[in-house]
Design a protein around this motif. Structure first.
Motif, PDB file in Angstrom:
ATOM      1  N   ALA A  20      50.724 -17.584 -24.528  1.00 35.31           N
ATOM      2  CA  ALA A  20      49.367 -16.531 -24.544  1.00 35.31           C
ATOM      3  C   ALA A  20      48.539 -16.610 -23.267  1.00 35.31           C
ATOM      4  CB  ALA A  20      48.880 -16.462 -25.909  1.00 35.31           C
ATOM      5  N   LYS A  21      47.564 -15.714 -23.276  1.00 35.24           N
ATOM      6  CA  LYS A  21      46.720 -15.677 -22.085  1.00 35.24           C
ATOM      7  C   LYS A  21      45.871 -16.920 -22.482  1.00 35.24           C
ATOM      8  CE  LYS A  21      45.448 -11.694 -20.549  1.00 35.24           C
ATOM      9  NZ  LYS A  21      46.027 -12.014 -19.141  1.00 35.24           N
ATOM     10  N   ALA A  22      45.467 -17.454 -21.214  1.00 41.56           N
ATOM     11  CA  ALA A  22      44.566 -18.618 -21.344  1.00 41.56           C
ATOM     12  C   ALA A  22      43.231 -18.553 -20.647  1.00 41.56           C
ATOM     13  CB  ALA A  22      45.285 -19.876 -20.788  1.00 41.56           C
ATOM     14  N   GLU A  23      42.528 -19.272 -20.953  1.00 41.43           N
ATOM     15  CA  GLU A  23      41.140 -19.518 -20.302  1.00 41.43           C
ATOM     16  C   GLU A  23      41.307 -19.513 -19.009  1.00 41.43           C
ATOM     17  OE1 GLU A  23      40.087 -23.928 -21.241  1.00 41.43           O
ATOM     18  OE2 GLU A  23      39.052 -22.619 -22.507  1.00 41.43           O
ATOM     19  N   LYS A  24      40.195 -19.044 -18.100  1.00 46.06           N
ATOM     20  CA  LYS A  24      40.115 -19.356 -16.683  1.00 46.06           C
ATOM     21  C   LYS A  24      39.046 -20.190 -16.312  1.00 46.06           C
ATOM     22  CE  LYS A  24      42.387 -14.904 -15.517  1.00 46.06           C
ATOM     23  NZ  LYS A  24      42.392 -13.811 -14.861  1.00 46.06           N
ATOM     24  N   ASP A  25      39.410 -21.242 -16.265  1.00 43.68           N
ATOM     25  CA  ASP A  25      38.314 -22.359 -16.018  1.00 43.68           C
ATOM     26  C   ASP A  25      38.486 -22.992 -14.817  1.00 43.68           C
ATOM     27  OD1 ASP A  25      36.560 -24.725 -16.354  1.00 43.68           O
ATOM     28  OD2 ASP A  25      36.757 -24.841 -18.437  1.00 43.68           O
ATOM     29  N   GLU A  26      37.846 -22.744 -13.713  1.00 46.91           N
ATOM     30  CA  GLU A  26      37.924 -23.688 -12.358  1.00 46.91           C
ATOM     31  C   GLU A  26      37.793 -25.096 -12.407  1.00 46.91           C
ATOM     32  OE1 GLU A  26      36.020 -21.442  -9.611  1.00 46.91           O
ATOM     33  OE2 GLU A  26      37.027 -19.374 -10.184  1.00 46.91           O
ATOM     34  N   ILE A  27      36.869 -25.446 -13.468  1.00 42.65           N
ATOM     35  CA  ILE A  27      36.901 -27.024 -13.584  1.00 42.65           C
ATOM     36  C   ILE A  27      37.892 -27.962 -14.187  1.00 42.65           C
ATOM     37  CG2 ILE A  27      35.309 -28.612 -14.743  1.00 42.65           C
ATOM     38  CD1 ILE A  27      33.024 -26.652 -14.511  1.00 42.65           C
ATOM     39  N   LYS A  28      38.737 -27.103 -15.218  1.00 42.82           N
ATOM     40  CA  LYS A  28      39.689 -27.976 -15.846  1.00 42.82           C
ATOM     41  C   LYS A  28      40.949 -27.780 -14.864  1.00 42.82           C
ATOM     42  CE  LYS A  28      38.523 -27.444 -20.516  1.00 42.82           C
ATOM     43  NZ  LYS A  28      38.927 -26.764 -21.804  1.00 42.82           N
ATOM     44  N   SER A  29      41.827 -28.755 -14.828  1.00 40.00           N
ATOM     45  CA  SER A  29      43.298 -28.505 -14.411  1.00 40.00           C
ATOM     46  C   SER A  29      44.096 -27.447 -14.936  1.00 40.00           C
ATOM     47  CB  SER A  29      43.964 -29.876 -14.580  1.00 40.00           C
ATOM     48  OG  SER A  29      44.333 -30.100 -15.651  1.00 40.00           O
ATOM     49  N   ASP A  30      45.024 -26.861 -14.099  1.00 46.63           N
ATOM     50  CA  ASP A  30      45.987 -25.629 -14.566  1.00 46.63           C
ATOM     51  C   ASP A  30      46.452 -26.265 -16.006  1.00 46.63           C
ATOM     52  OD1 ASP A  30      47.297 -23.100 -14.494  1.00 46.63           O
ATOM     53  OD2 ASP A  30      49.093 -24.582 -14.384  1.00 46.63           O
ATOM     54  N   PHE A  31      46.966 -27.482 -16.158  1.00 47.82           N
ATOM     55  CA  PHE A  31      47.580 -28.009 -17.051  1.00 47.82           C
ATOM     56  C   PHE A  31      46.649 -28.081 -18.438  1.00 47.82           C
ATOM     57  CE2 PHE A  31      49.317 -31.642 -19.804  1.00 47.82           C
ATOM     58  CZ  PHE A  31      50.429 -31.460 -19.574  1.00 47.82           C
ATOM     59  N   GLU A  32      45.420 -28.247 -18.348  1.00 47.40           N
ATOM     60  CA  GLU A  32      44.461 -28.384 -19.374  1.00 47.40           C
ATOM     61  C   GLU A  32      43.992 -26.977 -20.180  1.00 47.40           C
ATOM     62  OE1 GLU A  32      43.819 -31.190 -21.183  1.00 47.40           O
ATOM     63  OE2 GLU A  32      45.169 -32.174 -19.625  1.00 47.40           O
ATOM     64  N   ARG A  33      44.180 -26.002 -19.437  1.00 52.55           N
ATOM     65  CA  ARG A  33      43.682 -24.645 -19.764  1.00 52.55           C
ATOM     66  C   ARG A  33      44.209 -24.608 -21.307  1.00 52.55           C
ATOM     67  NH1 ARG A  33      44.489 -19.818 -16.903  1.00 52.55           N
ATOM     68  NH2 ARG A  33      46.539 -20.611 -16.211  1.00 52.55           N
ATOM     69  N   LYS A  34      43.478 -23.954 -21.981  1.00 51.05           N
ATOM     70  CA  LYS A  34      43.457 -23.653 -23.450  1.00 51.05           C
ATOM     71  C   LYS A  34      43.622 -22.143 -23.504  1.00 51.05           C
ATOM     72  CE  LYS A  34      40.691 -27.449 -25.244  1.00 51.05           C
ATOM     73  NZ  LYS A  34      39.405 -27.784 -25.937  1.00 51.05           N
ATOM     74  N   LEU A  35      44.219 -21.732 -24.822  1.00 54.92           N
ATOM     75  CA  LEU A  35      44.366 -20.394 -25.017  1.00 54.92           C
ATOM     76  C   LEU A  35      43.115 -19.792 -25.178  1.00 54.92           C
ATOM     77  CD1 LEU A  35      47.194 -20.202 -27.729  1.00 54.92           C
ATOM     78  CD2 LEU A  35      47.504 -19.809 -25.251  1.00 54.92           C
TER      79      LEU A  35
END
Length: 178
Positions: free
Chosen positions: A10-25
């Motif tokens: 499902a769609k994940a948060e866009k967080d430039e601080i977190k790595s791509d791997f760590e992005r949550k829904l």
């Protein structure tokens, strides 16, 4: 007969601080899954195994699927290579699956899932949006017998189609009322 369900997270948060791997829904992703699950109730689905990328967004999607299908979440198998795998690598992984499994879920990422869907079937997919489930059926007894382009499309449900249906129904209601 074997069935393979290719499921994009499902769609994940866009967080430039977190790595791509760590992005949550994100909230939208969670709501999209609820809509998708309502549609999936129209099908008889009995997963024998859920394989997932260990990335946070795919792992959470896999856990929500497991809960929906009353599948023991402790039995989800997280495969590190699914995070970066291409279609051919996932195809090889499937060919090594246990004969005991009849219906398997592969929860992963694009573009690998779109390309795998095309490799396993005769489909030409324009896209493979988040919150998508592509179900293919194979006339085989063992995954070692899996052949490219041999899958029969059972369904392809995705949130874009569900949202456009809803918009279409809302529009029709407005026309009927107007």
């Amino acid at each position: 007969m074997k069935k393979i369900y290719l499921i994009r997270h499902a769609k994940a948060e866009k967080d430039e601080i977190k790595s791509d791997f760590e992005r949550k829904l994100n909230h939208t992703g969670k709501e999209d899954l609820k809509r998708l699950f309502l549609r999936l109730q129209n099908y008889e689905i009995n997963p024998d195994m859920i394989f997932s990328s260990p990335a946070k967004r795919t792992a959470k999607t896999a856990k929500k699927l497991a809960k929906f299908y009353h599948f023991n979440r402790g039995k989800i198998t997280y495969i590190n290579s699914l995070y970066t795998a291409n279609a051919e690598q996932i195809y090889d992984l499937i060919k090594d699956m246990s004969r005991a499994f009849n219906e398997i879920f592969i929860v992963g990422h694009n573009p690998a899932l779109k390309e795998l869907g095309e490799l396993l079937s005769t489909l030409c997919l324009d896209s493979f949006p988040t919150s998508s489930v592509l179900c293919l059926e194979f006339d085989i007894n063992d995954f070692t017998q899996l052949k490219t382009h041999s899958g029969k499309l059972i369904f392809f449900e995705h949130i874009r189609a569900l949202k456009s249906e809803k918009m279409g129904n809302d529009t029709q209601e407005n026309i009927n009322q107007g």
